[in-house]
Every structure is written in C-alpha cells, then in structure tokens.
Write an enzyme that holds these catalytic residues in place. Structure first.
Site, PDB file in Angstrom:
ATOM      1  N   ASP A  72       0.856  -1.193   0.085  1.00  0.00           N
ATOM      2  CA  ASP A  72       0.451  -0.438   0.198  1.00  0.00           C
ATOM      3  C   ASP A  72       1.253   1.230  -0.094  1.00  0.00           C
ATOM      4  O   ASP A  72       1.925   0.981  -0.010  1.00  0.00           O
ATOM      5  CB  ASP A  72      -1.066  -0.156   0.862  1.00  0.00           C
ATOM      6  N   ASP A  74       1.869   5.350   1.737  1.00  0.00           N
ATOM      7  CA  ASP A  74       0.911   6.094   2.303  1.00  0.00           C
ATOM      8  C   ASP A  74       1.909   7.498   2.368  1.00  0.00           C
ATOM      9  O   ASP A  74       2.558   6.924   1.296  1.00  0.00           O
ATOM     10  CB  ASP A  74       1.175   6.147   4.116  1.00  0.00           C
ATOM     11  N   ASP A 153      10.808   4.772  12.461  1.00  0.00           N
ATOM     12  CA  ASP A 153      12.224   3.855  13.216  1.00  0.00           C
ATOM     13  C   ASP A 153      13.303   2.669  12.920  1.00  0.00           C
ATOM     14  O   ASP A 153      14.169   3.280  13.644  1.00  0.00           O
ATOM     15  CB  ASP A 153      10.674   2.284  13.665  1.00  0.00           C
TER      16      ASP A 153
HETATM   17  P1  ATP Z   1       4.561  -3.108   5.842  1.00  0.00           P
HETATM   18  O1  ATP Z   1       5.342  -2.750   4.130  1.00  0.00           O
HETATM   19  O2  ATP Z   1       5.057  -4.563   6.462  1.00  0.00           O
HETATM   20  O3  ATP Z   1       3.450  -2.685   5.379  1.00  0.00           O
HETATM   21  P2  ATP Z   1       5.486  -0.460   6.908  1.00  0.00           P
HETATM   22  O4  ATP Z   1       6.913   0.655   6.672  1.00  0.00           O
HETATM   23  O5  ATP Z   1       4.883   0.657   5.818  1.00  0.00           O
HETATM   24  O6  ATP Z   1       5.966  -2.036   6.092  1.00  0.00           O
HETATM   25  P3  ATP Z   1       3.841  -0.161   8.610  1.00  0.00           P
HETATM   26  O7  ATP Z   1       3.556  -0.412   9.371  1.00  0.00           O
HETATM   27  O8  ATP Z   1       2.545   0.138   7.702  1.00  0.00           O
HETATM   28  O9  ATP Z   1       5.430  -0.624   8.563  1.00  0.00           O
HETATM   29  O10 ATP Z   1       4.149   1.840   8.933  1.00  0.00           O
HETATM   30  C1  ATP Z   1       4.453   2.567   8.248  1.00  0.00           C
HETATM   31  C2  ATP Z   1       5.604   4.071   8.600  1.00  0.00           C
HETATM   32  O11 ATP Z   1       5.081   4.270   9.598  1.00  0.00           O
HETATM   33  C3  ATP Z   1       6.704   2.826   8.945  1.00  0.00           C
HETATM   34  O12 ATP Z   1       7.237   2.590   7.458  1.00  0.00           O
HETATM   35  C4  ATP Z   1       7.676   3.546   9.878  1.00  0.00           C
HETATM   36  O13 ATP Z   1       7.779   4.556   9.236  1.00  0.00           O
HETATM   37  C5  ATP Z   1       5.963   4.034  10.742  1.00  0.00           C
HETATM   38  N1  ATP Z   1       5.989   3.399  11.607  1.00  0.00           N
HETATM   39  C6  ATP Z   1       5.246   2.637  11.506  1.00  0.00           C
HETATM   40  N2  ATP Z   1       4.988   1.616  13.234  1.00  0.00           N
HETATM   41  C7  ATP Z   1       6.297   2.672  13.652  1.00  0.00           C
HETATM   42  C8  ATP Z   1       6.300   2.357  14.883  1.00  0.00           C
HETATM   43  N3  ATP Z   1       6.487   1.177  16.046  1.00  0.00           N
HETATM   44  N4  ATP Z   1       7.521   2.964  15.134  1.00  0.00           N
HETATM   45  C9  ATP Z   1       7.693   3.882  14.532  1.00  0.00           C
HETATM   46  N5  ATP Z   1       7.846   3.913  13.604  1.00  0.00           N
HETATM   47  C10 ATP Z   1       6.543   3.688  13.178  1.00  0.00           C
HETATM   48 MG    MG Z   2       2.652  -0.466   5.445  1.00  0.00          MG
END
Ligand code: ATP
Ligand code: MG
Length: 435
Positions: A72, A74, A153
């Site tokens: 997805d 963001d 993170d």
């Molecule tokens: P995925 O591909 O699994 O969705 P993602 O990196 O997009 O991985 P998400 O949980 O969708 O992970 O979160 C989107 C973004 O928000 C992350 O890439 C990160 O930058 C930030 N983020 C999410 N959770 C946290 C957290 N617990 N602490 C700090 N930053 C976070």
């Molecule tokens: Mg994500």
C-alpha cells in the site's frame, strides 16, 4: 562499550540530518515510476497544487527501491487533516489518538498523515506522554518533515519520495542502509525499543522479510529487552502476530523470533513445548510456515486462524501427552487440550473469538479426519472448518506416514464430491412470494 557505540550512532544520525536531507536522484534511487500507484501520485499532485508539501513515505518507498511490489502507499504532508479534507471530495478523517485523512481514489484508499513531531519537540513542550520506563503512551504533536523522519523506526522506513520530481529525500542515511541491506534503528536502539517495544517485533519482521542484516548493536539488545513486550496489549500483539506470520517470510521470522527470545514472549507455551525436544513439532511448524510463505507469495488466501493453530499445536500435543491414556475419547481429549491451550495463549495474545473458534475446530477435527472418510463424507466436508482442518492434516502427514492414507482418501473424496453432485437435486430457487 555498547553505550559508546549508541552515542556514536546517534551522533552520526544527528550529523547527517540537521534538517537538511540528502536529495537522491533517479539514477541512484532506481525507482521505477510505473510501479508507483497512480492514485498515490494523484493525491500528492493535488496536495502540491494546493500549496502543501507531500511525499510518498515509509514501507512503500523502501519496497519500490528494493524492486518489490508495495502493499500500500502512504503519504505524509504538512497539510492538517482538515486541510486535506478540503482538497478531496472523497475523504474521511479517522483516528482518535492521531488523526489521519483517508482519501479514496477510484477503488484505492490512500492514507494521508500530517508530519508528526515525535517527542523531540524543539520547544520542549510535552506533546507526548511517556511512562517511567520510557514507553510512549500518546504521541500527537504535528511536526516538520525532518522531525517526522526522525520519529520513524528504521532508516529504511524513513525515506520520502517526491513523485513530481522523481527524487527521494533522505534525512537518516536510509538510502545507504538499503544499498547495504542493513536494518538500522534511527537514534539509540535502547531508547527507541523502550519507547515502543513492538519495534522489537518489527525489527525481526523487516530483517526476515527484506533479508536484511540487523545492525549488531541493535540485534544484541533484542534478547535483553524482549520482556518489554509484557507491557503491550494482547490485542496489539494479535495484530503484530498476523503481520509476522503473513509477511511471506514466516519461516525465517519464526527462526529469528526463537533465536532472539521473542517466541517465548509471544507463545510461551509453544517455546516450552519445543524445548521438550520432539523434533517433529519443530519440523511441523517449519513446514507449515514454509507453506504459508508459498501461499502468500503466490497471492493465495491465508487465514490468521490457520497460522495460529500451527504455532500453538506443539503445546496442544504436549497437553495430549500429559492426559491419562484412554481416559477420554480422542475428540474429547482434543477439546479439553484445545480449550486449555487457548486459555493460556489469551494471556499474551488476545485472539478474537471467531478466530479462536476456527483454531479450535481445526484441532478437534483432526481425529475425525485421521480416521478417513466414512459414510456421508460430504457432511464432514461441508463444514466451514473442513478445508483448513484438511490442510492441517496434510501438513502433519508430510512427516507422519501413518496419516498419509487418510489425507489422500480425503483428497479423493473431495474430488469426487466436486465433480459428483451434478445429478444431485439442485436447491430449488425460492419463488418470490406475491403480495
Ligand atoms: P509493511 O510493508 O509491512 O506495511 P511498513 O514499513 O509500511 O511495512 P507500517 O506498519 O505500515 O510499516 O508503517 C508505516 C510507516 O510508519 C513505517 O514505514 C514507519 O516509518 C512508521 N512506523 C510504523 N510503526 C512504527 C513504530 N512502531 N515506530 C516508529 N515508526 C513506525
Ligand atoms: Mg505499510
């Protein structure tokens, strides 16, 4: 020693940031513009035309740079949620803790978040409440893009892609880390893990899914800090559990979780059962997770209940072994052990009722399926949990010869049933009642 390392790391981050990003051009970031969602691009363009800053952020930029297909997209912007809403017809503001805008474009949902300040607010005002242990309870301050980059993170998750210029903004050295396939925490790992212990699980998930090497200082801390997960609500752990199991790298994730003492946090009874040293239990989990990974990678449906049923199975087997032989029928024995296992598991991970019911069904159907099809197998096969229970038997049978006959017999019964009932009476369509 470790402390010095952290300080050096965080100094390095500070030096690299200073609010000035490195601007990375197409030849270096290598993003294929045709992989960028048109809907996400559209939302960025509308925001920019509206006079705001807007970028594609987070996991999608990371995946684009790695040549993976993002799940997805963001968006992060300096527009406030209400300002976003003013620009789009189909937009809803969601979230209580931190308000986000959901923008609908065609059939896509694009999440638009306003830059967040994190707790390192320059004015020193407390927008964030923190526990004595350093865990962040509330974090609802708006901020600037550089603050937003620092509150994320891992460096790989903190890149900002500007589709209008086809450039990536890097405040934290994430581009270099991606090239080196290195998972590095932004800031001091000890602090960041304490702020939000779920990051312990996220570290393992990304290392496994992306096949990245964890920064050694961070990796070393994970077993030491594993018990911080005690403070995380069982509901959030359920959600994180699904992400760990459905990432497409569940097998590798499982090994890492075990190795880092996190399996013990999430599935304490499974960890204890595996220590009994019955190699077939471990083998079963590995095979089942490899199978889940295969399904995820080829876009087949997967269910949380199935993955949880797999991970808790060694404990169910242990409980079965502990029952007095012959005291209960196989089905009753399983029902008793299933309830006990689910009850224990609920102390760390709260599994929603409908999933728990499904897990229980998968387990307690095993003796019936082991016995093979009897008269009227279609009655068994029409049950909602049949397919999952049958798949579960199939995985058990991979390493247990005595189950293979029954599994194959069920496979044949289904083939017959699927092609068979053409001559069976069709359900009559109900005629509409006249008024
Ligand atoms: P995925 O591909 O699994 O969705 P993602 O990196 O997009 O991985 P998400 O949980 O969708 O992970 O979160 C989107 C973004 O928000 C992350 O890439 C990160 O930058 C930030 N983020 C999410 N959770 C946290 C957290 N617990 N602490 C700090 N930053 C976070
Ligand atoms: Mg994500």
């Amino acid at each position: 020693m470790a402390k010095k390392l952290f300080n050096r790391l965080s100094d390095a981050v500070k030096k690299r940031t200073n609010g000035n990003p490195r601007i990375v051009e197409a030849d270096e970031h290598g993003i294929n513009p045709s992989e960028v969602s048109r809907s996400a691009r559209h939302v960025v363009e509308v925001l920019v035309e509206g006079g705001y800053e807007a970028y594609i952020v987070g996991g999608s930029v990371r995946d684009l740079m790695l040549g993976l297909h993002p799940k997805d997209f963001d968006i992060a912007t300096d527009a406030r949620p209400e300002q976003v809403k003013n620009l789009f017809d189909r937009c809803r503001i969601v979230g209580r803790r931190f308000r986000l805008a959901h923008v609908y474009v065609g059939r896509d949902l694009i999440e638009v978040a306003t830059f967040r300040g994190g707790h390192r607010s320059r004015s020193g005002r407390a927008h964030v409440s923190v526990t004595l242990g350093g865990r962040i309870l509330r974090d609802n301050a708006y901020g600037t893009i550089d603050r937003d980059a620092l509150r994320r993170d891992f460096t790989a998750n903190s890149l900002f892609y500007d589709p209008t210029r086809n450039t990536v903004l890097d405040f934290v050295g994430g581009v270099e880390d991606l090239k080196q396939r290195r998972l590095r925490m932004i800031g001091k790992p000890a602090v960041r893990f304490r702020e939000d212990p779920v990051r312990l699980l996220r570290a393992v998930r990304f290392a496994a899914k992306l096949n990245f090497r964890m920064d050694p200082a961070m990796e070393q801390l994970i077993p030491e800090l594993a018990n911080l997960l005690d403070a995380i609500s069982p509901a959030r752990l359920f959600d994180e559990g699904i992400k760990l199991l459905h990432s497409g790298a569940a097998e590798r994730t499982f090994e890492l979780l075990r190795d880092k003492g996190l399996l013990h946090q999430l599935f304490p009874r499974t960890e204890a059962a595996l220590e009994r040293d019955h190699p077939e239990d471990l083998e079963f989990i590995r095979l089942a997770l490899a199978n889940t990974d295969e399904r995820v990678r080829s876009g087949m449906p997967v269910s949380p209940a199935f993955a949880y049923a797999v991970l808790m199975w060694p404990y169910v087997r242990q409980l079965l072994d502990e029952l007095e032989p012959g005291e209960f029928s196989p089905r009753d024995a399983l029902a008793i052990c299933a309830d006990r296992a689910l009850e224990h598991q609920a102390r760390t991970i709260s599994i929603p009722f409908r999933h728990a019911q499904m897990i229980r069904e998968i387990w307690i159907r095993q003796p019936q399926l082991e016995a093979g099809p009897r008269s009227h197998p279609e009655r068994v096969m029409s049950r909602s949990a049949f397919r999952a229970a049958y798949d579960f038997l199939g995985l058990r049978a991979l390493r247990a010869e005595r189950l293979q006959g029954a599994y194959q017999a069920w496979t044949r019964a289904q083939e017959k049933y699927e092609t068979g009932p053409s001559d069976a009476p069709r359900r009559r369509r109900r005629r509409r009642r006249r008024r």
